[in-house]
Design a protein around this motif. Sequence first.
Motif, PDB file in Angstrom:
ATOM      1  N   LYS A  51      22.995 -27.654 -71.919  1.00  0.00           N
ATOM      2  CA  LYS A  51      22.467 -26.357 -71.505  1.00  0.00           C
ATOM      3  C   LYS A  51      21.068 -26.087 -72.032  1.00  0.00           C
ATOM      4  CE  LYS A  51      27.025 -24.262 -70.947  1.00  0.00           C
ATOM      5  NZ  LYS A  51      27.891 -23.082 -71.217  1.00  0.00           N
ATOM      6  N   LEU A  52      20.523 -27.057 -72.778  1.00  0.00           N
ATOM      7  CA  LEU A  52      19.151 -26.908 -73.259  1.00  0.00           C
ATOM      8  C   LEU A  52      18.199 -27.560 -72.258  1.00  0.00           C
ATOM      9  CD1 LEU A  52      19.793 -27.766 -77.023  1.00  0.00           C
ATOM     10  CD2 LEU A  52      19.721 -25.505 -75.952  1.00  0.00           C
ATOM     11  N   SER A  53      16.943 -27.630 -72.612  1.00  0.00           N
ATOM     12  CA  SER A  53      15.941 -28.195 -71.706  1.00  0.00           C
ATOM     13  C   SER A  53      16.117 -29.694 -71.576  1.00  0.00           C
ATOM     14  CB  SER A  53      14.539 -27.877 -72.222  1.00  0.00           C
ATOM     15  OG  SER A  53      14.287 -28.561 -73.448  1.00  0.00           O
ATOM     16  N   ARG A  54      15.583 -30.269 -70.493  1.00  0.00           N
ATOM     17  CA  ARG A  54      15.633 -31.708 -70.315  1.00  0.00           C
ATOM     18  C   ARG A  54      14.799 -32.419 -71.374  1.00  0.00           C
ATOM     19  NH1 ARG A  54      19.944 -32.964 -68.192  1.00  0.00           N
ATOM     20  NH2 ARG A  54      19.140 -35.041 -67.657  1.00  0.00           N
ATOM     21  N   ALA A  55      13.749 -31.744 -71.852  1.00  0.00           N
ATOM     22  CA  ALA A  55      12.922 -32.332 -72.914  1.00  0.00           C
ATOM     23  C   ALA A  55      13.735 -32.491 -74.194  1.00  0.00           C
ATOM     24  CB  ALA A  55      11.698 -31.458 -73.165  1.00  0.00           C
ATOM     25  N   ALA A  56      14.577 -31.495 -74.500  1.00  0.00           N
ATOM     26  CA  ALA A  56      15.429 -31.579 -75.685  1.00  0.00           C
ATOM     27  C   ALA A  56      16.455 -32.694 -75.540  1.00  0.00           C
ATOM     28  CB  ALA A  56      16.133 -30.244 -75.925  1.00  0.00           C
ATOM     29  N   CYS A  57      16.985 -32.862 -74.329  1.00  0.00           N
ATOM     30  CA  CYS A  57      17.924 -33.955 -74.061  1.00  0.00           C
ATOM     31  C   CYS A  57      17.227 -35.299 -74.246  1.00  0.00           C
ATOM     32  CB  CYS A  57      18.469 -33.832 -72.639  1.00  0.00           C
ATOM     33  SG  CYS A  57      19.327 -35.315 -72.043  1.00  0.00           S
ATOM     34  N   PHE A  58      16.034 -35.430 -73.693  1.00  0.00           N
ATOM     35  CA  PHE A  58      15.293 -36.687 -73.800  1.00  0.00           C
ATOM     36  C   PHE A  58      15.014 -37.016 -75.261  1.00  0.00           C
ATOM     37  CE2 PHE A  58      11.648 -39.434 -73.903  1.00  0.00           C
ATOM     38  CZ  PHE A  58      11.800 -40.259 -72.796  1.00  0.00           C
ATOM     39  N   PHE A  59      14.595 -36.008 -76.024  1.00  0.00           N
ATOM     40  CA  PHE A  59      14.291 -36.225 -77.442  1.00  0.00           C
ATOM     41  C   PHE A  59      15.540 -36.646 -78.208  1.00  0.00           C
ATOM     42  CE2 PHE A  59      14.373 -34.352 -81.747  1.00  0.00           C
ATOM     43  CZ  PHE A  59      13.329 -35.065 -82.321  1.00  0.00           C
ATOM     44  N   SER A  60      16.661 -35.963 -77.976  1.00  0.00           N
ATOM     45  CA  SER A  60      17.899 -36.268 -78.695  1.00  0.00           C
ATOM     46  C   SER A  60      18.400 -37.664 -78.375  1.00  0.00           C
ATOM     47  CB  SER A  60      18.973 -35.232 -78.354  1.00  0.00           C
ATOM     48  OG  SER A  60      18.558 -33.931 -78.716  1.00  0.00           O
ATOM     49  N   GLY A  61      18.422 -38.000 -77.095  1.00  0.00           N
ATOM     50  CA  GLY A  61      18.882 -39.322 -76.694  1.00  0.00           C
ATOM     51  C   GLY A  61      17.966 -40.422 -77.183  1.00  0.00           C
ATOM     52  N   ASP A 127      17.753 -39.410 -62.340  1.00  0.00           N
ATOM     53  CA  ASP A 127      18.606 -38.250 -62.628  1.00  0.00           C
ATOM     54  C   ASP A 127      18.096 -36.968 -61.991  1.00  0.00           C
ATOM     55  OD1 ASP A 127      20.459 -39.622 -64.070  1.00  0.00           O
ATOM     56  OD2 ASP A 127      19.552 -39.204 -66.022  1.00  0.00           O
ATOM     57  N   ARG A 128      16.912 -37.008 -61.393  1.00  0.00           N
ATOM     58  CA  ARG A 128      16.295 -35.762 -60.927  1.00  0.00           C
ATOM     59  C   ARG A 128      17.078 -35.095 -59.811  1.00  0.00           C
ATOM     60  NH1 ARG A 128       9.961 -37.851 -60.913  1.00  0.00           N
ATOM     61  NH2 ARG A 128       9.711 -37.817 -63.198  1.00  0.00           N
ATOM     62  N   HIS A 130      20.333 -34.889 -59.638  1.00  0.00           N
ATOM     63  CA  HIS A 130      21.635 -34.418 -60.089  1.00  0.00           C
ATOM     64  C   HIS A 130      21.689 -32.887 -60.142  1.00  0.00           C
ATOM     65  CE1 HIS A 130      22.947 -38.407 -62.166  1.00  0.00           C
ATOM     66  NE2 HIS A 130      22.609 -38.540 -60.903  1.00  0.00           N
ATOM     67  N   ASP A 131      22.887 -32.369 -60.104  1.00  0.00           N
ATOM     68  CA  ASP A 131      23.114 -30.933 -60.160  1.00  0.00           C
ATOM     69  C   ASP A 131      22.651 -30.380 -61.505  1.00  0.00           C
ATOM     70  OD1 ASP A 131      26.070 -28.801 -59.860  1.00  0.00           O
ATOM     71  OD2 ASP A 131      23.929 -28.353 -59.963  1.00  0.00           O
ATOM     72  N   GLU A 132      21.696 -29.484 -61.478  1.00  0.00           N
ATOM     73  CA  GLU A 132      21.128 -28.940 -62.709  1.00  0.00           C
ATOM     74  C   GLU A 132      22.088 -27.996 -63.421  1.00  0.00           C
ATOM     75  OE1 GLU A 132      18.226 -29.614 -64.256  1.00  0.00           O
ATOM     76  OE2 GLU A 132      17.965 -31.208 -62.801  1.00  0.00           O
ATOM     77  N   ASP A 133      23.093 -27.478 -62.692  1.00  0.00           N
ATOM     78  CA  ASP A 133      24.030 -26.544 -63.313  1.00  0.00           C
ATOM     79  C   ASP A 133      25.189 -27.263 -64.004  1.00  0.00           C
ATOM     80  OD1 ASP A 133      22.567 -24.351 -62.450  1.00  0.00           O
ATOM     81  OD2 ASP A 133      23.569 -24.334 -60.488  1.00  0.00           O
ATOM     82  N   ASN A 134      25.352 -28.558 -63.750  1.00  0.00           N
ATOM     83  CA  ASN A 134      26.463 -29.305 -64.340  1.00  0.00           C
ATOM     84  C   ASN A 134      25.954 -30.655 -64.830  1.00  0.00           C
ATOM     85  OD1 ASN A 134      29.090 -29.840 -65.110  1.00  0.00           O
ATOM     86  ND2 ASN A 134      29.608 -30.783 -63.155  1.00  0.00           N
ATOM     87  N   ARG A 135      24.909 -30.621 -65.601  1.00  0.00           N
ATOM     88  CA  ARG A 135      24.239 -31.853 -65.991  1.00  0.00           C
ATOM     89  C   ARG A 135      24.735 -32.340 -67.349  1.00  0.00           C
ATOM     90  NH1 ARG A 135      18.337 -28.976 -66.857  1.00  0.00           N
ATOM     91  NH2 ARG A 135      18.905 -27.690 -68.635  1.00  0.00           N
ATOM     92  N   THR A 136      24.665 -33.633 -67.501  1.00  0.00           N
ATOM     93  CA  THR A 136      25.000 -34.276 -68.761  1.00  0.00           C
ATOM     94  C   THR A 136      23.719 -34.778 -69.407  1.00  0.00           C
ATOM     95  OG1 THR A 136      25.355 -36.393 -67.659  1.00  0.00           O
ATOM     96  CG2 THR A 136      27.275 -34.955 -67.946  1.00  0.00           C
ATOM     97  N   CYS A 137      23.872 -35.352 -70.594  1.00  0.00           N
ATOM     98  CA  CYS A 137      22.704 -35.876 -71.299  1.00  0.00           C
ATOM     99  C   CYS A 137      22.934 -37.358 -71.604  1.00  0.00           C
ATOM    100  CB  CYS A 137      22.469 -35.095 -72.592  1.00  0.00           C
ATOM    101  SG  CYS A 137      20.982 -35.599 -73.502  1.00  0.00           S
TER     102      CYS A 137
END
Length: 300
Positions: A51-61, A127-128, A130-137
């Motif tokens: 539920k956070l930004s895609r940038a936060a997902c990218f950084f975490s992964g 991944d672009r 994909h459904d933004e409301d039900n996205r995984t990381c």
Amino acid sequence: MNCLTLWPIILQVKQRNVLGIYLLSLSISDLFYVLTIPLWILYYYNGHHWKLSRAACFFSGFVFYSNVYISIFLLCCISTDRYLAVVYPFESQGFRRPGKAVQVSLLIFLATFALHLAIFLGSTSQDRGHDEDNRTCFEHIPLIQSVAIGNYLRFTAGFLVPLLILTWSYQRIVKGVRKSLTLGREQKAKVKLISISVIIIFVICFTPYHIILLFRTIYFTVADCSCDFEEKVHLAFNIALALTSLNSAVDPILYVLVSNGVKKDLRNAFTSFSRTLFAKGRAKGSPISLTKTTALISGT
């Protein structure tokens, strides 16, 4: 624990200890990963919905997967360094220098970052849609082609080759310790303990994840649809993924407590701290037993 052991390791680096440099690099990588743990907790708490930004997902992964392979390669460096120190103590002096250890550590960081940057950019571009409301990381079920290619590379270069290096180094170290005439009984025991600790960390933390990763990727490659298989191994894969995080917890415990030099520095740091508390306690009229505090710290 990583923060607690960082200063004694820095003291080892200041003494131009090659093992200390690899330990410091390992601690730095672990500390970056620790910063992302709250984000992963939030992710799993929300049922694998990011539920956070895609940038936060990218950084975490990026930090998580980079930490896994930086740790693996640094474990190989530690094992190889012990092998050279035991089997070729004089011949390896030119190579086993602090400057070389720094260069090797930087190379590991940069190479790992570059590899995962390429993999992540490729997967993110797919991944672009994909459904933004039900996205995984970075949970691709089923896998996508760019991730599958990266998985084969990570299994081979990031797991299989290091496993062979660690196994070979351990066997050579054991033989070298037995034949050594310069090492005392305590030193031989410590060298063996460091070597077998590396193997234990590697097998427990990284083997289950990479075995399941390989089967997932092979199944994706040969099957038309891998969804049924993905559902069967989903729980096991997540448990194996969690085991890789244990590496960050056990690294400082194993290596700092095995190394006598670091244990001494850690004890001195605590003793200095207890003396400061003792002085402040006396100034405030509440004396603290320095002897008792030091005894508790040293375990005597």
